[in-house]
Scaffold this motif. Structure first.
Motif, PDB file in Angstrom:
ATOM      1  N   UNK A  83       0.855  -1.208   0.000  1.00  0.00           N
ATOM      2  CA  UNK A  83       0.000   0.000   0.000  1.00  0.00           C
ATOM      3  C   UNK A  83       0.882   1.246   0.000  1.00  0.00           C
ATOM      4  N   UNK A  84       1.976   1.203  -0.747  1.00  0.00           N
ATOM      5  CA  UNK A  84       2.869   2.370  -0.805  1.00  0.00           C
ATOM      6  C   UNK A  84       2.469   3.264  -1.983  1.00  0.00           C
ATOM      7  N   UNK A  85       3.021   4.455  -2.005  1.00  0.00           N
ATOM      8  CA  UNK A  85       2.626   5.455  -3.000  1.00  0.00           C
ATOM      9  C   UNK A  85       3.069   5.090  -4.414  1.00  0.00           C
ATOM     10  N   UNK A  86       2.269   5.521  -5.366  1.00  0.00           N
ATOM     11  CA  UNK A  86       2.660   5.379  -6.792  1.00  0.00           C
ATOM     12  C   UNK A  86       2.465   6.751  -7.448  1.00  0.00           C
ATOM     13  N   UNK A  87       3.247   7.749  -6.975  1.00  0.00           N
ATOM     14  CA  UNK A  87       3.032   9.124  -7.448  1.00  0.00           C
ATOM     15  C   UNK A  87       3.284   9.255  -8.947  1.00  0.00           C
ATOM     16  N   UNK A  99       8.727   2.543  -5.502  1.00  0.00           N
ATOM     17  CA  UNK A  99       8.413   2.172  -4.113  1.00  0.00           C
ATOM     18  C   UNK A  99       7.787   0.777  -4.070  1.00  0.00           C
ATOM     19  N   UNK A 100       6.917   0.507  -5.058  1.00  0.00           N
ATOM     20  CA  UNK A 100       6.248  -0.810  -5.113  1.00  0.00           C
ATOM     21  C   UNK A 100       7.284  -1.911  -5.337  1.00  0.00           C
ATOM     22  N   UNK A 120      -2.321  -3.306  -3.228  1.00  0.00           N
ATOM     23  CA  UNK A 120      -3.504  -2.517  -2.833  1.00  0.00           C
ATOM     24  C   UNK A 120      -3.402  -1.136  -3.472  1.00  0.00           C
ATOM     25  N   UNK A 121      -2.187  -0.639  -3.621  1.00  0.00           N
ATOM     26  CA  UNK A 121      -1.999   0.665  -4.272  1.00  0.00           C
ATOM     27  C   UNK A 121      -2.544   0.602  -5.698  1.00  0.00           C
TER      28      UNK A 121
END
Ligand code: UDX
Length: 442
Positions: A83-87, A99-100, A120-121
């Motif tokens: 559930x980390x960011x995917x900016x 990050x993923x 989940x991201x």
């Protein structure tokens, strides 16, 4: 069942608290020491109605614990949710997946047992399969079952959306040896409290689940963009966008939802997801003119916002003061990401307009993002003080309870520009105000 959630941001926190409420034992991995410390004492880095209470309740029932490393977080766990960011990368609009993939490598290197790994991201199509190959390459001796479980949470309503979802979409790796069966069983158990017929648990292919998320968001962003363009036509023809929305929305195929004209969409999702979908479509050789047009039309609308304000201000704008009610990208959040205010206020400030702003929740997040010299007010009436024009940018409920007598006394001018139609049913003209609403000719 022990589940690990990696990433203590918006998605991780809401998913963790809600899955704990479903009965799972959640270990939430947050690598930022400052954030981890605050989580451990129950301080949340985001404002989301109801989350603080749910969070502390689950903590008290020992269903929610925290740690700093993935290795520690995976101990005894049956599944890991990424559930980390995917900016969106600046410029290209690509989703930054570093990050993923870093998390996938960490999971592979530290996992002690077979594991279901769930993205989940919101991730571009194909990410799940890439995660799967990272896991299998690094630890061929372990059995990893990769799945996609995108969330459809709306900020401000996230708990309700998670606890009573229209659907839970789960993408399975049908090419895996067990065709995704192990992941399907585990996730069915995890979501077992969702027994109401309307909370559909839907299993599909990995790529379908990843695209469903993007397609849903892009479609909603399209509805909003379409509503904004219809609002422009209403202003030019004497029609009323709210009447048109009602008339259209009676057709169940259309529905009135997401057809409210506004200052343009913002937030951490619509802008990022429409960009990522446009980039993916172009990359795979099927560019989407429609999605690209949505992006361009929305950006243009935010820029046009300021012209509208300057027109209403008339001449000598450097001697004029504008009060802005609402800074966040929408009500019931403190999130300033891609908020229309971030386009409007620098432009007005540059033009020499004096600005007084107020937002019930967004002031802390907004302050570092806005130019110096802007006055951050204590409340709506304080923002309105000596202003020539008052602009409603975010539809906070509390703005609907303002006293118009008090507003009359506070303001210097009598002009109101309502970008949300918040006061469309209030008799502001009885108090001598000229009320301009988007979607309706002045
Ligand atoms: C959205 C999706 O709704 C959610 O399902 C997904 O998981 C994440 O992205 P969110 O970004 O929290 O949720 O906000 P949302 O309520 O969808 O609004 C998005 C933007 O559209 C906001 O800027 C909002 O002001 C704008 N909007 C929405 C309108 O201008 N008019 C509308 O009628 C609805």
């Amino acid at each position: 069942m022990r589940i690990t959630i990696i990433g203590g941001g918006y998605v991780g926190l809401v998913s963790g608290a809600c899955l704990a409420a479903y009965g799972a034992h959640i270990t939430l991995v947050e690598k930022d020491p400052e954030r981890l410390k605050r989580l451990e004492i129950g301080e949340l880095p985001i404002y989301e109605p109801g989350l603080e209470a749910l969070f502390s309740e689950q903590k008290a029932q020992k269903r929610l614990s925290f740690c700093a490393t993935i290795e520690e977080g995976l101990r005894g766990s049956k599944a890991a949710f990424i559930a980390v960011g995917t900016p969106a990368r600046r410029g290209s609009g690509h989703a930054d997946l570093s990050f993923v993939y870093d998390v996938a490598k960490d999971i592979a290197l530290t996992a002690q047992n077979d594991l279901v790994v769930v993205t989940k991201s919101t991730v571009p199509i194909g990410t799940g399969r890439e995660v799967s190959s990272i896991l299998r390459t690094l630890r061929p001796e372990l059995r990893f079952s990769v799945a996609s479980n995108p969330e459809f949470l709306r900020e401000g309503q996230a708990i309700a959306d998670f606890m009573n979802p229209d659907r839970v979409i789960i993408g399975l790796d049908r090419n895996s040896p067990d065709k995704g069966l192990h992941a399907q069983k585990l996730l069915t158990t995890l979501y077992h409290p969702l027994t109401h017929p309307q909370n559909k648990l839907v299993f599909m292919g990995l790529e379908s689940a990843e695209l469903t998320k993007y397609a849903a968001n892009a479609f909603l962003a399209m509805k909003v963009t379409f509503a904004n363009e219809i609002a422009d036509i209403c202003e030019a023809t004497g029609a009323d966008s709210e009447e048109v929305r009602y008339g259209m929305g009676l057709d169940p195929r259309i529905s009135p939802d997401f057809l409210m004209a506004g200052p343009g969409f913002g937030g951490s999702c619509f802008p990022k997801d429409t960009q990522a979908l446009a980039v993916t479509a172009r990359k795979v050789g099927t560019p989407s003119q429609l999605v690209e047009t949505i992006i361009a039309a929305n950006d243009a609308r935010k820029r046009r916002l300021a012209e509208r304000v300057l027109t209403l201000l008339g001449d000598h704008i450097t001697q004029k003061t504008v009060a802005i009610l609402g800074l966040t990208f929408k009500a019931n959040t403190d999130d300033m990401r891609q908020a229309p205010a971030l386009t409007l206020l620098p432009y007005l400030n540059e033009a020499g307009v004096t600005l007084r702003v107020y937002d019930p929740q967004g002031m802390t997040q907004a302050r570092p993002l806005l130019p110096k010299g802007i006055y951050f007010a204590h409340n709506a009436l304080d923002a309105a003080k000596n202003s020539d024009l008052l602009v409603i940018l975010t539809e906070w409920e509390e703005f609907s309870h303002i006293s118009f007598e008090e507003l009359q006394k506070a303001m210097k001018g009598r002009k109101i520009l309502d970008y949300r139609g918040l006061w469309k049913d209030q008799n502001v003209s009885d108090y001598g105000f000229t009320y301009h609403r988007i979607g309706k000719r002045d």
